[in-house]
Each structure stands twice: as C-alpha cells, then as structure tokens.
Design a protein around this motif. Structure first.
Motif, PDB file in Angstrom:
ATOM      1  N   ASP A   6      -4.765   5.022   3.088  1.00  0.00           N
ATOM      2  CA  ASP A   6      -5.197   4.441   1.455  1.00  0.00           C
ATOM      3  C   ASP A   6      -4.063   4.077   0.908  1.00  0.00           C
ATOM      4  OD1 ASP A   6      -7.295   4.104  -0.253  1.00  0.00           O
ATOM      5  OD2 ASP A   6      -7.557   6.071  -0.967  1.00  0.00           O
ATOM      6  N   ASN A   7      -4.331   3.119  -0.420  1.00  0.00           N
ATOM      7  CA  ASN A   7      -3.308   2.810  -1.208  1.00  0.00           C
ATOM      8  C   ASN A   7      -2.869   1.475  -0.771  1.00  0.00           C
ATOM      9  OD1 ASN A   7      -3.932   5.229  -2.059  1.00  0.00           O
ATOM     10  ND2 ASN A   7      -2.127   5.839  -2.891  1.00  0.00           N
ATOM     11  N   CYS A  13       2.538  -3.941   0.909  1.00  0.00           N
ATOM     12  CA  CYS A  13       2.066  -2.773   1.621  1.00  0.00           C
ATOM     13  C   CYS A  13       2.249  -2.736   2.957  1.00  0.00           C
ATOM     14  CB  CYS A  13       0.875  -2.409   1.274  1.00  0.00           C
ATOM     15  SG  CYS A  13       0.457  -2.082  -0.522  1.00  0.00           S
ATOM     16  N   TYR A  60       2.266   6.062   0.778  1.00  0.00           N
ATOM     17  CA  TYR A  60       0.997   5.609   1.114  1.00  0.00           C
ATOM     18  C   TYR A  60       0.215   6.983   1.576  1.00  0.00           C
ATOM     19  CZ  TYR A  60       2.577   1.228   0.405  1.00  0.00           C
ATOM     20  OH  TYR A  60       3.246  -0.011   0.027  1.00  0.00           O
ATOM     21  N   GLN A  61      -1.130   6.887   1.446  1.00  0.00           N
ATOM     22  CA  GLN A  61      -1.725   8.141   1.603  1.00  0.00           C
ATOM     23  C   GLN A  61      -2.538   8.065   3.013  1.00  0.00           C
ATOM     24  OE1 GLN A  61      -4.871   9.118  -1.328  1.00  0.00           O
ATOM     25  NE2 GLN A  61      -5.298  11.216  -0.503  1.00  0.00           N
TER      26      GLN A  61
END
Length: 67
Positions: A6-7, A13, A60-61
């Motif tokens: 996620d994120n 990213c 980040y998750q």
C-alpha cells in the motif's frame, strides 16, 4: 514472489521500492504495478522476510503475499 504494498502512487514510489529491494539483492529483478499495488520480485536470493522489511523500511506498507 509477489507482494501487495500500500501507499504506492507514482514513479517515485516505484523507484524507492525497487531501490530498497536492490540494495539488499542487486541481482533481483523488481517490477511494480501501481494499479494492482503489486511488487513482483524475480531472481536473486532475497528472502520473503527481507523483502517485506525492505519495503516497510522504505516507508511503504506491506499488506499481503499475492499468489
């Protein structure tokens, strides 16, 4: 190995997650699908635990393993 992360929302990213994995295992091939929030790691010798930690440490998750 495929990780759901996620994120992630942009090219920065993608670069950050790729770098985090390659810093641990330079031989790993990393591809990121932002739409699916999926990080695919091929080759190399990075363990699942090390990959998850690298992603988390990059900010980040980690959500799940994708099969």
């Amino acid at each position: 190995m495929k990780l759901i992360v996620d994120n992630m929302s942009c090219d920065h990213c993608v670069k950050a997650v790729t770098k985090a994995i390659n810093d641990i295992d330079p031989k790993a091939s990393v591809s990121v699908d932002l739409a699916k929030k999926e990080v695919t790691i091929d080759g190399g010798t990075i363990s699942q635990e090390a990959a998850i930690k690298a992603v988390d440490d990059a900010g980040y998750q980690f959500v799940a393993i994708s099969f």
